[in-house]
Design an enzyme around this catalytic site. Sequence first.
Site, mmCIF file in Angstrom:
data_model
loop_
_atom_site.group_PDB
_atom_site.id
_atom_site.type_symbol
_atom_site.label_atom_id
_atom_site.label_comp_id
_atom_site.label_asym_id
_atom_site.label_seq_id
_atom_site.Cartn_x
_atom_site.Cartn_y
_atom_site.Cartn_z
ATOM 1 C CG ASP A 68 34.948 99.126 63.535
ATOM 2 O OD1 ASP A 68 34.111 98.340 63.040
ATOM 3 O OD2 ASP A 68 35.574 99.981 62.864
ATOM 4 C CG ASP A 82 35.482 96.085 57.906
ATOM 5 O OD1 ASP A 82 36.150 95.038 57.937
ATOM 6 O OD2 ASP A 82 34.317 96.140 57.480
#
Length: 188
Positions: free
Chosen positions: A9, A11
């Site tokens: 991922d 953020d």
Amino acid sequence: MNPATILVDMDGVLADWDAAWDAALDVLGEPAATITRSHQRTEWNLNHGLDAAQQQIVADLLNRPGYYADLPAIDGGRAALREMRDEGHDVRIVTSPWVSNPTCASDKLAWVVRHLGQSWGKRTIITNDKTLVRGDYLIDDKPEISGAMAPTWEHVYFDRPTNRTNTTRRRLHRWTNWRTILDHPASA
Ligand SMILES: [Mg+2]
């Protein structure tokens, strides 16, 4: 060690979303003074406990063009990605854009190229349904990830205050420990 497909991922995992959030709220001054800062956040929903005026501040911030291009990098992320790749793993960055922000998707790609390089831009998958992406592991800070498919990956948390109430999943506290995710082979 068999090569694994490791999905990462962006953020809160590679890009320091929290730092940008706190800095942006500080710049807004008094109107944003009572909006929860990242170290105080235990709820994933950013609007949790906020009144209508505060929710509008949050919406305006998240929809600001360029916001996602300027996030700082999280320590160790770049080195970990390179180590994974150099040790033979298939590594992909998988990120969901804030769809109402007109530049979020392109900002995310620009961030990857700027901080990690062009080759990682080609390994970036922008999607709002991570269950459609196949892999062995997904390193992600979001408490729950659902979608159209049964995931093929094990969701390993990147440790954040917002995911600490779930103690059932394995978690990564810092990037230097990334090899621990391979302790439980996905195919075993
Ligand atoms: Mg995240």
